[in-house]
Enzyme design. Sequence first.
Site, PDB file in Angstrom:
ATOM      1  N   ASP A  66       0.813  -1.226   0.000  1.00 45.41           N
ATOM      2  CA  ASP A  66       0.000   0.000   0.000  1.00 45.41           C
ATOM      3  C   ASP A  66       0.842   1.270   0.000  1.00 45.41           C
ATOM      4  OD1 ASP A  66      -2.241  -1.677   0.106  1.00 45.41           O
ATOM      5  OD2 ASP A  66      -2.139  -1.747   2.291  1.00 45.41           O
ATOM      6  N   GLY A  99       1.491   2.930  -2.621  1.00 43.46           N
ATOM      7  CA  GLY A  99       1.083   3.762  -3.745  1.00 43.46           C
ATOM      8  C   GLY A  99       1.671   3.264  -5.054  1.00 43.46           C
ATOM      9  N   LYS A 100       1.802   1.933  -5.158  1.00 44.95           N
ATOM     10  CA  LYS A 100       2.361   1.355  -6.394  1.00 44.95           C
ATOM     11  C   LYS A 100       1.425   1.625  -7.562  1.00 44.95           C
ATOM     12  CE  LYS A 100       2.409  -2.583  -4.311  1.00 44.95           C
ATOM     13  NZ  LYS A 100       2.124  -2.223  -2.912  1.00 44.95           N
ATOM     14  N   GLY A 140      -4.526  -4.524  -3.693  1.00 46.21           N
ATOM     15  CA  GLY A 140      -5.512  -3.492  -4.012  1.00 46.21           C
ATOM     16  C   GLY A 140      -4.748  -2.250  -4.421  1.00 46.21           C
ATOM     17  N   HIS A 141      -4.765  -1.936  -5.712  1.00 47.80           N
ATOM     18  CA  HIS A 141      -4.007  -0.801  -6.222  1.00 47.80           C
ATOM     19  C   HIS A 141      -4.988   0.277  -6.686  1.00 47.80           C
ATOM     20  CE1 HIS A 141      -0.378  -3.641  -7.164  1.00 47.80           C
ATOM     21  NE2 HIS A 141      -0.735  -3.646  -5.907  1.00 47.80           N
ATOM     22  N   THR A 179      -5.633 -11.709   3.852  1.00 45.17           N
ATOM     23  CA  THR A 179      -6.789 -11.053   3.231  1.00 45.17           C
ATOM     24  C   THR A 179      -7.933 -12.047   3.023  1.00 45.17           C
ATOM     25  OG1 THR A 179      -5.875 -11.509   1.054  1.00 45.17           O
ATOM     26  CG2 THR A 179      -5.349  -9.375   2.025  1.00 45.17           C
ATOM     27  N   GLN A 189       1.994  -6.095  -3.096  1.00 44.99           N
ATOM     28  CA  GLN A 189       2.496  -6.163  -1.715  1.00 44.99           C
ATOM     29  C   GLN A 189       3.798  -5.361  -1.573  1.00 44.99           C
ATOM     30  OE1 GLN A 189       1.507  -9.660  -3.048  1.00 44.99           O
ATOM     31  NE2 GLN A 189      -0.448  -8.709  -2.630  1.00 44.99           N
ATOM     32  N   THR A 215       3.263 -12.575   2.953  1.00 43.62           N
ATOM     33  CA  THR A 215       2.406 -13.207   1.949  1.00 43.62           C
ATOM     34  C   THR A 215       3.166 -14.408   1.384  1.00 43.62           C
ATOM     35  OG1 THR A 215       0.930 -12.797   0.077  1.00 43.62           O
ATOM     36  CG2 THR A 215       3.132 -11.745  -0.017  1.00 43.62           C
ATOM     37  N   GLY A 243     -10.995  -3.656   3.691  1.00 43.21           N
ATOM     38  CA  GLY A 243     -11.573  -2.544   4.439  1.00 43.21           C
ATOM     39  C   GLY A 243     -11.039  -2.447   5.868  1.00 43.21           C
ATOM     40  N   ARG A 244     -10.092  -3.337   6.232  1.00 43.26           N
ATOM     41  CA  ARG A 244      -9.559  -3.292   7.600  1.00 43.26           C
ATOM     42  C   ARG A 244      -8.743  -2.012   7.803  1.00 43.26           C
ATOM     43  NH1 ARG A 244      -6.135  -8.718   7.928  1.00 43.26           N
ATOM     44  NH2 ARG A 244      -5.692  -8.100   5.778  1.00 43.26           N
ATOM     45  N   SER A 277       5.131  12.440  -4.346  1.00 47.22           N
ATOM     46  CA  SER A 277       3.709  12.550  -4.594  1.00 47.22           C
ATOM     47  C   SER A 277       3.049  13.286  -3.434  1.00 47.22           C
ATOM     48  CB  SER A 277       3.139  11.141  -4.767  1.00 47.22           C
ATOM     49  OG  SER A 277       1.747  11.165  -4.773  1.00 47.22           O
ATOM     50  N   GLY A 326      -0.480  13.955  -3.400  1.00 47.81           N
ATOM     51  CA  GLY A 326      -1.927  13.748  -3.456  1.00 47.81           C
ATOM     52  C   GLY A 326      -2.201  12.532  -4.311  1.00 47.81           C
TER      53      GLY A 326
END
Length: 444
Positions: free
Chosen positions: A13, A15-16, A40-41, A128, A222, A237, A300-301, A411, A413
């Site tokens: 997570d 920001g890939k 989740g990208h 997950t 990941q 993972t 959503g965790r 980055s 934003g």
Amino acid sequence: MPATVIVGLQWGDEGKGKTTDFLAPQVAMVVRYQGGDNAGHTVVTGTEVFKLQLVPSGVLYPHITSVIGNGVVVNPATLISELDMLISRGIDVSRVRVSRSAHVTMPYHVALDRGNEDRLADSRVGTTGRGIGPTYGDRAWRVGLRVEDLEDRNRLRERLERVLPERNLLLGAMGIPPFEIEPLVELAAGWGDRLKAHMDDSTWLVQDAIARGDHVLFEGAQGTLLDLDHGSYPFVTSSNPVAGGACTGGGLGPLQVDEVIGVMKAYSTRVGSGPFPTELEDEIGKGIAARGHEFGTVTGRPRRVGWFDTVPLRYAVAVNSISSIVLNKLDILSGIKTVRLCVAYEVDGRRVETWPSSGAALERATPIYEDFPGWDEPIHDVRTLSDLPENARRYLTALEGHAGVPIVFVSVGPERTQTIERAWRPLRNRSAVPTIERPGTPAR
Ligand code: GDP
Ligand code: IMO
Ligand code: MG
């Protein structure tokens, strides 16, 4: 031979997705090389938000061939719904290719993953729940199903007859109802019908593209600290997000890689269990989580939040041969009075500057911090480094010093354009990555 690998330097997570999307205009092909629908990208274009799990983040550009490589584990139900979502939003998915050799996540893998986590109770990994571990497990046991099997009912039946009786025994021991072969054959054959047009030999797609001189981007899922070999096992993972994974899972050789771009954010997050030395459980942590919307894209965790940790950063730069870095989410730190940077650990009374390979040592590590004065100004609209508040620049310089490689984009934003470009020239016209001074070699 322009081949670039994008790899997460933390616990995922980072920001890939945004990074891949940002670089996509310069490339012809984007290849996912490991992981599955645990990823989740998020890509934000104008007011539109796309959340991608299996399809590479370059898909939003019509000129790009999006390849799901042999190292990915594919849940066809997720892939089909993702393709449907993209089609419904006007995206052309005809250039999405999926490797015939990629392994398939079946419903019994998902049930085994969830059953196993329940069984582990307090020592659960916090997966997950997408069946990732059991799918890679079956691959290693040579009883997995591959995408090519979906095309042939007889082969599906034969494969399932080999694996399912034993998996049903395991499920039974966990109190989970068994699966029957024929309904699974029908389900999988239906997936095959739908995905047939996308199936391909991904290795040759990649090799041909590289031979033509096309620029190919390999998108990791990941992050390095979740790597099966390099992370804090067992809280990892089941695949290799590190850059080397692009070779095994993406179909290229080590000497074909030109550049490895590490992606990190200005603080740390982690979803699921496992050691996290710089974790914040105070109001500052809650503030970062709220401003950074730190909730898992897939489950959503809430993500656990902490200060940036340079100890695993130095490790990640080394094991991935990182040649340049993208720093995301610097904007989220605006308004914090003192920004802390973990520079070393204390383990059993000793100062440790290298990432401990022992999970037990990591559990006992307490962070040693260097403090930086913060900045109040929002920085979302900043587009050049010199317009950043001075204290933000100091923090950035410190991060770069610890990494020992240049930060080429910052980055500020989630949107594509909220990016500061620095020292960036298209890879193919770049003679060498700019060098910066390295800090002293850390003590071991
Ligand atoms: P990935 O799994 O590495 O692709 O990262 P995720 O997409 O799961 O999480 C990163 C989140 O941060 C996404 O919601 C992005 O839209 C968002 N994001 C990326 N870069 C920035 C940034 O610089 N600032 C802010 N505020 N959000 C960002
Ligand atoms: P992206 O690509 C963050 C974590 C899970 C759990 C561990 C094992 O969006 O960065 P698994 O389901 O893979 O067996 O779970 O790995 N995890 C992630 N954390 N981002 C991800 O993907 C993740 N994919 C898996 O939370 O701790
Ligand atoms: Mg993510």
